[in-house]
Design a protein around this motif. Structure first.
Motif, PDB file in Angstrom:
ATOM      1  N   ASP A 196       0.837  -1.203   0.000  1.00 34.84           N
ATOM      2  CA  ASP A 196       0.000   0.000   0.000  1.00 34.84           C
ATOM      3  C   ASP A 196       0.873   1.254   0.000  1.00 34.84           C
ATOM      4  OD1 ASP A 196       1.004  -0.409   2.486  1.00 34.84           O
ATOM      5  OD2 ASP A 196      -0.883  -0.120   3.571  1.00 34.84           O
ATOM      6  N   PHE A 197       1.939   1.223  -0.799  1.00 37.67           N
ATOM      7  CA  PHE A 197       2.851   2.354  -0.910  1.00 37.67           C
ATOM      8  C   PHE A 197       2.268   3.434  -1.824  1.00 37.67           C
ATOM      9  CE2 PHE A 197       5.784  -0.243   1.183  1.00 37.67           C
ATOM     10  CZ  PHE A 197       6.982   0.422   1.402  1.00 37.67           C
ATOM     11  N   LEU A 198       2.611   4.669  -1.522  1.00 38.51           N
ATOM     12  CA  LEU A 198       2.399   5.761  -2.462  1.00 38.51           C
ATOM     13  C   LEU A 198       3.627   5.789  -3.363  1.00 38.51           C
ATOM     14  CD1 LEU A 198       1.135   8.378  -3.582  1.00 38.51           C
ATOM     15  CD2 LEU A 198       2.260   9.618  -1.706  1.00 38.51           C
ATOM     16  N   VAL A 199       3.433   5.542  -4.648  1.00 39.33           N
ATOM     17  CA  VAL A 199       4.541   5.478  -5.592  1.00 39.33           C
ATOM     18  C   VAL A 199       4.669   6.819  -6.315  1.00 39.33           C
ATOM     19  CG1 VAL A 199       5.445   4.361  -7.667  1.00 39.33           C
ATOM     20  CG2 VAL A 199       4.288   2.990  -5.912  1.00 39.33           C
ATOM     21  N   VAL A 200       5.872   7.387  -6.308  1.00 40.96           N
ATOM     22  CA  VAL A 200       6.129   8.682  -6.934  1.00 40.96           C
ATOM     23  C   VAL A 200       7.209   8.510  -7.999  1.00 40.96           C
ATOM     24  CG1 VAL A 200       6.843  11.074  -6.582  1.00 40.96           C
ATOM     25  CG2 VAL A 200       5.533   9.884  -4.799  1.00 40.96           C
ATOM     26  N   ILE A 201       6.905   8.939  -9.212  1.00 37.99           N
ATOM     27  CA  ILE A 201       7.879   8.949 -10.311  1.00 37.99           C
ATOM     28  C   ILE A 201       8.295  10.401 -10.511  1.00 37.99           C
ATOM     29  CG2 ILE A 201       8.299   8.376 -12.726  1.00 37.99           C
ATOM     30  CD1 ILE A 201       5.857   6.495 -12.542  1.00 37.99           C
ATOM     31  N   SER A 202       9.557  10.707 -10.281  1.00 42.47           N
ATOM     32  CA  SER A 202       9.996  12.097 -10.342  1.00 42.47           C
ATOM     33  C   SER A 202      11.187  12.268 -11.275  1.00 42.47           C
ATOM     34  CB  SER A 202      10.362  12.605  -8.937  1.00 42.47           C
ATOM     35  OG  SER A 202      11.485  11.894  -8.428  1.00 42.47           O
ATOM     36  N   LYS A 232      -8.374  -0.922  -0.618  1.00 47.29           N
ATOM     37  CA  LYS A 232      -7.007  -1.202  -1.071  1.00 47.29           C
ATOM     38  C   LYS A 232      -6.655  -0.421  -2.341  1.00 47.29           C
ATOM     39  CE  LYS A 232      -6.890  -5.833   0.936  1.00 47.29           C
ATOM     40  NZ  LYS A 232      -6.653  -7.285   0.697  1.00 47.29           N
ATOM     41  N   PRO A 233      -6.732   0.895  -2.297  1.00 51.14           N
ATOM     42  CA  PRO A 233      -6.448   1.703  -3.499  1.00 51.14           C
ATOM     43  C   PRO A 233      -4.949   1.721  -3.824  1.00 51.14           C
ATOM     44  CG  PRO A 233      -6.732   3.126  -1.614  1.00 51.14           C
ATOM     45  CD  PRO A 233      -7.046   1.733  -1.136  1.00 51.14           C
ATOM     46  N   GLN A 234      -4.645   2.004  -5.079  1.00 57.05           N
ATOM     47  CA  GLN A 234      -3.279   2.197  -5.541  1.00 57.05           C
ATOM     48  C   GLN A 234      -3.156   3.632  -6.024  1.00 57.05           C
ATOM     49  OE1 GLN A 234      -2.827  -0.633  -8.706  1.00 57.05           O
ATOM     50  NE2 GLN A 234      -2.920  -2.419  -7.370  1.00 57.05           N
ATOM     51  N   VAL A 235      -2.101   4.327  -5.604  1.00 52.12           N
ATOM     52  CA  VAL A 235      -1.909   5.723  -5.994  1.00 52.12           C
ATOM     53  C   VAL A 235      -0.500   5.914  -6.530  1.00 52.12           C
ATOM     54  CG1 VAL A 235      -1.934   8.134  -5.259  1.00 52.12           C
ATOM     55  CG2 VAL A 235      -3.570   6.519  -4.259  1.00 52.12           C
ATOM     56  N   VAL A 236      -0.411   6.491  -7.741  1.00 52.02           N
ATOM     57  CA  VAL A 236       0.878   6.798  -8.367  1.00 52.02           C
ATOM     58  C   VAL A 236       0.870   8.270  -8.752  1.00 52.02           C
ATOM     59  CG1 VAL A 236       2.480   6.296 -10.246  1.00 52.02           C
ATOM     60  CG2 VAL A 236       1.042   4.469  -9.310  1.00 52.02           C
ATOM     61  N   LEU A 237       1.907   8.996  -8.347  1.00 53.66           N
ATOM     62  CA  LEU A 237       2.056  10.398  -8.709  1.00 53.66           C
ATOM     63  C   LEU A 237       3.294  10.552  -9.589  1.00 53.66           C
ATOM     64  CD1 LEU A 237       1.384  12.142  -5.261  1.00 53.66           C
ATOM     65  CD2 LEU A 237      -0.271  11.516  -7.027  1.00 53.66           C
ATOM     66  N   GLY A 291       6.453   5.761   6.388  1.00 52.19           N
ATOM     67  CA  GLY A 291       7.528   5.299   5.521  1.00 52.19           C
ATOM     68  C   GLY A 291       7.062   4.602   4.263  1.00 52.19           C
ATOM     69  N   ARG A 292       5.774   4.550   4.020  1.00 50.80           N
ATOM     70  CA  ARG A 292       5.254   3.837   2.837  1.00 50.80           C
ATOM     71  C   ARG A 292       5.157   4.780   1.638  1.00 50.80           C
ATOM     72  NH1 ARG A 292       0.275   2.758   3.693  1.00 50.80           N
ATOM     73  NH2 ARG A 292       0.045   3.699   5.752  1.00 50.80           N
ATOM     74  N   LEU A 293       6.261   5.455   1.355  1.00 55.90           N
ATOM     75  CA  LEU A 293       6.358   6.324   0.183  1.00 55.90           C
ATOM     76  C   LEU A 293       7.586   5.887  -0.613  1.00 55.90           C
ATOM     77  CD1 LEU A 293       5.901  10.186   0.052  1.00 55.90           C
ATOM     78  CD2 LEU A 293       7.718   9.066  -1.211  1.00 55.90           C
ATOM     79  N   HIS A 294       7.359   5.495  -1.844  1.00 53.24           N
ATOM     80  CA  HIS A 294       8.466   5.030  -2.695  1.00 53.24           C
ATOM     81  C   HIS A 294       8.656   6.007  -3.841  1.00 53.24           C
ATOM     82  CE1 HIS A 294      11.152   2.186  -4.725  1.00 53.24           C
ATOM     83  NE2 HIS A 294      10.541   2.536  -5.846  1.00 53.24           N
ATOM     84  N   ASN A 295       9.858   6.571  -3.936  1.00 54.52           N
ATOM     85  CA  ASN A 295      10.161   7.545  -4.995  1.00 54.52           C
ATOM     86  C   ASN A 295      11.159   6.960  -5.980  1.00 54.52           C
ATOM     87  OD1 ASN A 295      10.512   9.902  -6.510  1.00 54.52           O
ATOM     88  ND2 ASN A 295      12.151  10.618  -5.179  1.00 54.52           N
ATOM     89  N   GLU A 296      10.783   6.945  -7.260  1.00 47.54           N
ATOM     90  CA  GLU A 296      11.695   6.556  -8.331  1.00 47.54           C
ATOM     91  C   GLU A 296      12.100   7.821  -9.083  1.00 47.54           C
ATOM     92  OE1 GLU A 296      13.260   3.977  -9.230  1.00 47.54           O
ATOM     93  OE2 GLU A 296      12.311   2.366  -8.070  1.00 47.54           O
ATOM     94  N   GLN A 297      13.333   8.245  -8.880  1.00 46.59           N
ATOM     95  CA  GLN A 297      13.833   9.437  -9.562  1.00 46.59           C
ATOM     96  C   GLN A 297      14.514   9.019 -10.856  1.00 46.59           C
ATOM     97  OE1 GLN A 297      16.499  11.900  -7.308  1.00 46.59           O
ATOM     98  NE2 GLN A 297      16.001  13.699  -8.526  1.00 46.59           N
ATOM     99  N   LEU A 347       5.355  18.484   3.613  1.00 41.72           N
ATOM    100  CA  LEU A 347       4.045  18.202   4.210  1.00 41.72           C
ATOM    101  C   LEU A 347       4.102  17.006   5.164  1.00 41.72           C
ATOM    102  CD1 LEU A 347       1.745  18.670   1.077  1.00 41.72           C
ATOM    103  CD2 LEU A 347       1.900  20.194   3.056  1.00 41.72           C
ATOM    104  N   GLY A 348       5.242  16.365   5.270  1.00 40.77           N
ATOM    105  CA  GLY A 348       5.395  15.222   6.169  1.00 40.77           C
ATOM    106  C   GLY A 348       4.626  13.992   5.716  1.00 40.77           C
ATOM    107  N   ILE A 349       4.465  13.823   4.380  1.00 41.17           N
ATOM    108  CA  ILE A 349       3.677  12.703   3.874  1.00 41.17           C
ATOM    109  C   ILE A 349       4.343  11.358   4.169  1.00 41.17           C
ATOM    110  CG2 ILE A 349       2.676  11.657   1.814  1.00 41.17           C
ATOM    111  CD1 ILE A 349       1.338  14.263   2.728  1.00 41.17           C
ATOM    112  N   ASN A 350       5.660  11.307   4.079  1.00 43.12           N
ATOM    113  CA  ASN A 350       6.362  10.054   4.356  1.00 43.12           C
ATOM    114  C   ASN A 350       6.128   9.606   5.796  1.00 43.12           C
ATOM    115  OD1 ASN A 350       8.089   7.891   3.602  1.00 43.12           O
ATOM    116  ND2 ASN A 350       9.784   8.866   4.689  1.00 43.12           N
TER     117      ASN A 350
END
Length: 268
Positions: free
Chosen positions: A27-33, A135-140, A161-167, A153-156
């Motif tokens: 249930d990670f928030l996945v971020v593509i940056s 059980k939603p999936q969110v990708v930013l 800690g369930r924030l995954h960033n792929e730079q 914003l202190g989202i992590n």
């Protein structure tokens, strides 16, 4: 970059598969940056294609201006053919996600150009993940400023800690050359000097590589492929002489063996 074209160099090997696995089993928030032109949209679309399944209802939206929580909820409602009806946007999104889960599906939400989300909208998405409703999936997908704002914003911490960033990083020269050859298969290859200029102007990022190479092709400074002989000229001349000799011998033999069919003149 074309929506139909996706290139995975060694530096990004299995990147999409790894993120698809995270979405499927966590249930990670996945971020593509990454900076502009780094290929974020192409990676996001490929992720959507790889993560697609029969039990997932996918929504992808590309933002073009500042987007609030209520606007985000309205976009989702329209994509799901549902109505908000004046409800709190967070409550509405919770209910839609829960309804999908009860129907044997779950919501998968991918937002491109997510730096346009305001703080309220970011907190809405974080709250959706925290609740675990359906059980939603969110990708930013967004520029590096998005990651900095999520941290501010202190989202992590909020997601424990369930924030995954792929730079996304730039391509190496060999990767960039292969990318351009695959991206423009029907056009002449760039010379070493031209490729160096394109690579330096783009810093090796795929979107910028495409733009720089396209501009160079449109300029008319790249000539088409020149016709080249398959063998050196002396070799071709020798082959021609042999063929001529064979042809002459055949013609002489044919003339020798041919019967005399000329008409005879008869007196009277």
């Amino acid at each position: 970059m074309s929506q139909q074209f996706y290139y995975e160099p060694p530096s990004r090997l299995q990147l999409v598969d790894k993120m698809a696995h995270l979405l499927r089993y966590s249930d990670f928030l996945v971020v593509i940056s990454g900076p502009k032109g780094s290929g974020k949209s192409a990676v996001a679309k490929q992720l959507l294609a790889v993560a697609k399944s029969s039990d997932t209802r996918q929504i992808m939206m590309t933002l073009e201006g500042e987007t609030s929580a209520s606007q985000l909820a309205m976009f989702c409602a329209r994509a799901l053919s549902a109505e908000v009806n004046g409800q709190d946007p967070l409550v509405s999104l919770y209910e839609q996600s829960r309804a999908l889960h009860e129907a044997g599906q779950h919501l998968s939400l991918l937002i491109d150009n997510a730096e346009w989300l305001n703080d309220e909208a970011v907190e809405l998405l974080s709250g959706l993940l925290i609740s675990g409703s359906g059980k939603p999936q969110v990708v930013l997908s967004g520029e590096d400023a998005l990651v900095r704002r999520l941290n501010s914003l202190g989202i992590n911490e909020l997601l424990e800690g369930r924030l995954h960033n792929e730079q996304l990083t730039s391509f190496a020269e060999a990767e960039a050359r292969e990318f351009l050859e695959l991206r423009f298969p029907n056009l002449p290859k760039l010379s070493t000097k031209q490729f160096k200029a394109v690579f330096q102007a783009s810093s090796g990022y795929p979107g910028r590589l495409t733009s720089a190479a396209s501009a160079l092709y449109r300029s008319g400074r790249i000539e088409g492929k020149k016709f080249s002989l398959p063998l050196p000229v002396p070799h071709l001349a020798g082959i021609g002489a042999v063929l001529f000799a064979v042809l002459a011998a055949s013609f002489w033999q044919f003339s020798k063996d041919e019967p005399d069919n000329e008409p005879q003149i008869v007196a009277g």
